[in-house]
Motif scaffolding. Structure first.
Motif, PDB file in Angstrom:
ATOM      1  N   PHE A 148      13.231  -3.777  -9.528  1.00  0.00           N
ATOM      2  CA  PHE A 148      12.205  -3.428 -10.302  1.00  0.00           C
ATOM      3  C   PHE A 148      12.018  -3.686 -11.868  1.00  0.00           C
ATOM      4  CE2 PHE A 148      12.275   0.050  -6.878  1.00  0.00           C
ATOM      5  CZ  PHE A 148      11.150  -0.656  -6.161  1.00  0.00           C
ATOM      6  N   LEU A 190       8.711  -4.493 -13.181  1.00  0.00           N
ATOM      7  CA  LEU A 190       7.833  -3.186 -13.364  1.00  0.00           C
ATOM      8  C   LEU A 190       8.426  -2.564 -14.607  1.00  0.00           C
ATOM      9  CD1 LEU A 190       5.617  -2.402 -11.356  1.00  0.00           C
ATOM     10  CD2 LEU A 190       7.251  -0.623 -10.515  1.00  0.00           C
ATOM     11  N   VAL A 237       6.260  -1.521 -17.848  1.00  0.00           N
ATOM     12  CA  VAL A 237       6.051  -0.139 -18.318  1.00  0.00           C
ATOM     13  C   VAL A 237       6.430   0.097 -19.557  1.00  0.00           C
ATOM     14  CG1 VAL A 237       6.394   2.296 -17.744  1.00  0.00           C
ATOM     15  CG2 VAL A 237       5.659   0.732 -15.918  1.00  0.00           C
ATOM     16  N   LEU A 259      -8.161   3.852 -12.710  1.00  0.00           N
ATOM     17  CA  LEU A 259      -7.122   2.973 -12.080  1.00  0.00           C
ATOM     18  C   LEU A 259      -7.932   1.757 -11.405  1.00  0.00           C
ATOM     19  CD1 LEU A 259      -5.036   5.465 -10.119  1.00  0.00           C
ATOM     20  CD2 LEU A 259      -4.373   4.487 -12.338  1.00  0.00           C
ATOM     21  N   GLY A 289      -7.411  -2.008 -12.856  1.00  0.00           N
ATOM     22  CA  GLY A 289      -6.979  -2.905 -11.814  1.00  0.00           C
ATOM     23  C   GLY A 289      -7.754  -4.187 -11.706  1.00  0.00           C
ATOM     24  N   ALA A 330      -4.713   2.539  -6.989  1.00  0.00           N
ATOM     25  CA  ALA A 330      -3.470   2.389  -7.697  1.00  0.00           C
ATOM     26  C   ALA A 330      -2.637   1.234  -7.241  1.00  0.00           C
ATOM     27  CB  ALA A 330      -2.806   3.848  -7.230  1.00  0.00           C
ATOM     28  N   LEU A 331      -2.914   1.084  -5.988  1.00  0.00           N
ATOM     29  CA  LEU A 331      -2.051  -0.033  -5.567  1.00  0.00           C
ATOM     30  C   LEU A 331      -2.481  -1.497  -6.078  1.00  0.00           C
ATOM     31  CD1 LEU A 331       0.135   0.079  -3.289  1.00  0.00           C
ATOM     32  CD2 LEU A 331      -1.630  -1.170  -1.900  1.00  0.00           C
ATOM     33  N   LEU A 341      -4.151  -1.775  -9.192  1.00  0.00           N
ATOM     34  CA  LEU A 341      -3.700  -1.672 -10.579  1.00  0.00           C
ATOM     35  C   LEU A 341      -2.224  -2.316 -10.626  1.00  0.00           C
ATOM     36  CD1 LEU A 341      -4.043  -1.255 -13.531  1.00  0.00           C
ATOM     37  CD2 LEU A 341      -3.202   1.246 -13.030  1.00  0.00           C
ATOM     38  N   VAL A 342      -1.169  -1.731  -9.810  1.00  0.00           N
ATOM     39  CA  VAL A 342       0.063  -2.109  -9.884  1.00  0.00           C
ATOM     40  C   VAL A 342       0.039  -3.688  -9.537  1.00  0.00           C
ATOM     41  CG1 VAL A 342       2.352  -1.998  -8.757  1.00  0.00           C
ATOM     42  CG2 VAL A 342       0.859   0.065  -9.382  1.00  0.00           C
ATOM     43  N   THR A 343      -0.628  -4.284  -8.708  1.00  0.00           N
ATOM     44  CA  THR A 343      -0.455  -5.594  -8.177  1.00  0.00           C
ATOM     45  C   THR A 343      -1.253  -6.399  -9.477  1.00  0.00           C
ATOM     46  OG1 THR A 343      -0.985  -4.810  -5.953  1.00  0.00           O
ATOM     47  CG2 THR A 343      -1.058  -7.115  -6.440  1.00  0.00           C
ATOM     48  N   TRP A 353      -1.699  -5.918 -12.643  1.00  0.00           N
ATOM     49  CA  TRP A 353      -0.884  -5.759 -13.794  1.00  0.00           C
ATOM     50  C   TRP A 353       0.394  -6.522 -13.593  1.00  0.00           C
ATOM     51  CZ3 TRP A 353       1.163  -0.311 -15.960  1.00  0.00           C
ATOM     52  CH2 TRP A 353       1.938  -0.463 -16.999  1.00  0.00           C
ATOM     53  N   ARG A 354       1.008  -6.464 -12.675  1.00  0.00           N
ATOM     54  CA  ARG A 354       2.191  -7.348 -12.304  1.00  0.00           C
ATOM     55  C   ARG A 354       1.723  -8.672 -12.484  1.00  0.00           C
ATOM     56  NH1 ARG A 354       7.428  -7.639  -9.221  1.00  0.00           N
ATOM     57  NH2 ARG A 354       7.294  -9.991  -8.781  1.00  0.00           N
TER      58      ARG A 354
END
Lengths: 407, 285
Positions: B22, B25, B29, B179, B183, B264-265, B267-269, B271-272
């Motif tokens: 990660f 990630l 962060v 989120l 996202g 949430a998923l 946002l992680v996607t 953001w990455r």
């Protein structure tokens, strides 16, 4: 062990795309690969792409300063952006200290409605200072910017000079390991400029510097090494004086002689000769020089004016030889073909390449019988490039008594 | 002292010597945490800048929802639009919904123009670009807080005294909405950086969404709009916390939690994607 490099660039290349449509398409493609963590596609050029930077390598240690010079579009700013981590290379690798400071566009990110005071905190945060650091250096910043009561007015009321002053004052608080500079020295009035120079000098002592400039005197003074970029390639990398000469020669190759004027007289040949009378393309600064040219005329011109003009790379007329100024009367007979020798005892123009134009004019300098633009060029060589166009090498004596005793 | 090195390659940027899983990630962060002060400063800059040189200043944040609710109350009274019984006085119902909505709409609008507004700063200075998106989204969160205080006043005025647990949960359940806003914010920011159409498109989409989503009025369960709203994340993320606040309970638990998880998923996607894409996009801004 020798001190480690603060910045190391290995075979860095960057391609750009001329067509907007392809640009977006390739962008999406590269992005998808990056996102999925796939290796990138073939490094070859796709349709309408070109190498903006091609295989650039260098290494710098603390205290070293690399000057980047080159014609417009050579890739200098692109290289700075890659070193600064703003855009990614397409090939190769850059390894640099994390503490990179860039004096590239000072004052970017100011909010026009907020006061200078408020903007200091915003801009400091953008440059990565903490609030404590900014508070500690606050007085120093205001002192350096020296913009008086304007510090409490909205930035939109600032003159462009004040804008830059405040921006530079904030950026000057950086203590970087690697310092990137893009033509920063051209900001503000004379007083502020000298302050900037001192500040950059202070920063440069403790860092590795990469700077881009079109001002050759600055390049000659500041850089320990100089790299000439041309169409994205390293065209020269080494001693500053040689690099500058190399840079000038890039333009010399592009020189295109043109001819204007009535045509009833003609300067049909022109050579530059050294003290021994041999044709030369370059001389050492301060040596004697002779310009020989042939003039053929179909008409009689009484009290003619023959004029040699020396033009710098920056297109400034820096020197002239004119027989009328010299008090030499020349009458040309119809149908004559003569050779003219112009002797210059000490040719002491600043180091660089100069294009020579030759003219045949009437006495009032209104009728142009012939005007040969860029008919030849001469390079002046010196270890150092000065600021002024004319460099007197002079005789220098040092003494501790008020009278000059030595001869 | 060892010099901390950073490496730029065609595959992205890496901190020298950092290894393990990660990596991206972790880099994302730690970048965001390191940039918290910058996020705060950028937020303050835009917030102060927006309300300076305006007479009403921050009062605008309060006046606008009143105006919208006023229009709907007037339409309801005059019979242009019939809003059924919502169990509580209508203005309280509408204002609560709008308060949540404003977080989403203000935040997303700000995100869509965050890269464009940054101007030359983007291509000249190396700073964590995600800070621009976070500070833009924070505009939405702050607007939510201002309006929440106002809405609390209105609820009190109507004598609606909800269960304190309902309020606590209702406020806590705003997090999935944040989120979702971030996202979508990351994606509209980066696409908006290249295509200016995004700013206009977002406004049009938000205007349509406000009308189609049961925020200002409930939708009859058998209407086609209701079926559509079963797949509308905003619907779930706004109506669940509103139900908790106004009625102390909600019947739509599972759809809320599913939507929250998907947000949430997302946002992680995104953001990455933003993190990976920033260097490529900046060439094209």
């Amino acid at each position: 062990m020798a001190e480690e490099s603060l910045i190391r660039v290995d075979g860095v290349s960057k391609k750009f795309c001329k067509s907007l449509k392809h640009n977006m398409l390739y962008g999406a493609h590269d992005l998808a690969r990056n996102f999925l963590g796939l290796p990138r596609g073939p490094a070859e050029l796709r349709e309408s792409e070109f190498w903006s930077l091609d295989d650039i390598s260098f290494e710098l240690k603390r205290g070293e300063c690399l000057g980047l010079i080159g014609p417009n579009g050579a890739g200098k700013s692109t290289l700075l952006k890659i070193l600064n981590g703003i855009i990614a290379p397409d090939r190769g690798r850059v390894e640099t200290s994390r503490r990179v400071g860039a004096l590239i566009e000072v004052g970017a990110g100011f909010h026009p409605m907020l006061t200078g005071r408020e903007n200091i905190f915003v801009n400091s945060a953008i440059l990565g200072f903490s609030k404590q650091e900014t508070t500690r250096k606050f007085d120093e910043i205001i002192d350096f910017a020296d913009i008086g009561d304007f510090i409490d007015s909205p930035v939109k009321h600032y003159s462009s000079g004040m804008h830059v002053r405040l921006g530079f004052a904030i950026a000057a608080q950086m203590q970087p390991d690697v310092l990137l500079i893009d033509e920063i020295l051209a900001v503000g009035d004379a007083g502020f400029r000298s302050k900037c120079y001192n500040c950059i000098g202070r920063l440069a002592e403790r860092s590795a510097v990469v700077f881009v400039s079109h001002a050759m005197p600055a390049v000659s003074r500041l850089s320990t090494r100089t790299m000439v970029l041309d169409h994205g390639k390293t065209s020269f990398h080494g001693h500053p004086a040689e690099a500058i000469a190399h840079y000038h020669r890039l333009f010399d190759n592009q020189m295109r002689p043109t001819r204007q004027g009535l045509g009833s007289a003609c300067i049909h040949s022109l050579q530059v000769l050294d003290a021994a009378g041999c044709p030369v393309r370059s001389i050492v600064q301060g040596q004697g020089l002779t310009v020989r040219f042939g003039v053929r005329t179909d008409v009689a011109i009484t009290n003619t004016c023959l004029d040699l003009v020396f033009v710098s790379i920056a297109d400034e007329v820096v020197a002239e030889c004119n027989n009328l100024v010299a008090g030499k009367t020349i009458n040309l007979q119809a149908g004559s073909d003569i050779h003219v020798y112009v002797h210059i005892d000490s040719f002491s123009l600043n180091a660089g390449i100069y294009r020579i134009s030759a003219l045949v004019l009437s006495a009032d300098m209104i009728m142009h019988y012939d005007w040969q633009k860029d008919i030849a060029s001469i390079e002046v060589r010196a270890d150092r490039v000065g600021v002024a166009g004319q460099q007197y090498r002079a005789r220098w004596t040092l003494t501790d008594s008020p009278q000059e005793t030595s001869k | 002292m060892a010099i901390e090195k950073i490496i730029y390659t065609p595959e992205g940027q890496f901190v020298a010597g950092q290894r393990g899983y990660f990596l991206k990630l972790r880099a994302m962060v730690s970048e965001a945490i390191g940039a918290r002060e910058l996020i705060w400063r950028l937020f303050l800059r835009d917030f102060r800048g927006r309300y300076r040189q305006s007479v009403l200043g921050i009062a605008w944040a309060v006046l606008l929802p009143f105006a919208t609710v006023g229009v709907f109350v007037a339409m309801n009274r005059s019979g242009v639009l019939t809003i059924g019984d919502v169990g509580v006085p209508y203005p309280a119902y509408a204002l609560t919904g709008l308060t949540y909505w404003s977080l989403f709409s203000t935040g997303l609008t700000a995100c869509s123009s965050s890269l464009i507004n940054a101007g030359s700063m983007l291509t000249k200075i190396n700073f964590p670009k995600s800070a621009l998106v976070f500070s833009a989204g924070a505009q939405g969160i702050v607007e939510f807080l201002i309006r929440a205080a106002l809405t609390a006043g209105v609820l009190a005025w109507y004598g609606i005294a909800p269960d304190w647990r309902g309020i606590a949960l209702g406020l806590l359940c705003v997090i999935p909405l944040c989120l979702l806003m971030f996202g979508l914010g990351f994606i509209v920011a980066i696409v908006g950086g290249i295509f200016r159409d995004v700013v206009n498109a977002i406004n049009a989409v938000l205007a349509g969404l406000l009308v189609l989503t049961p925020i200002l009025y409930p939708v009859r369960p058998d209407s086609p709009v209701a079926i559509m709203n079963a797949f509308n994340p905003i619907n779930h993320l706004i109506n669940f916390p509103r139900d908790l606040i106004l009625y102390g309970a909600s019947a739509t638990h599972s759809s809320f939690w599913i939507t929250a998880f998907l947000s949430a998923l997302l946002l992680v996607t995104t953001w990455r994607l933003f993190f990976v894409a920033q260097a490529r996009v900046l060439e094209r801004v």
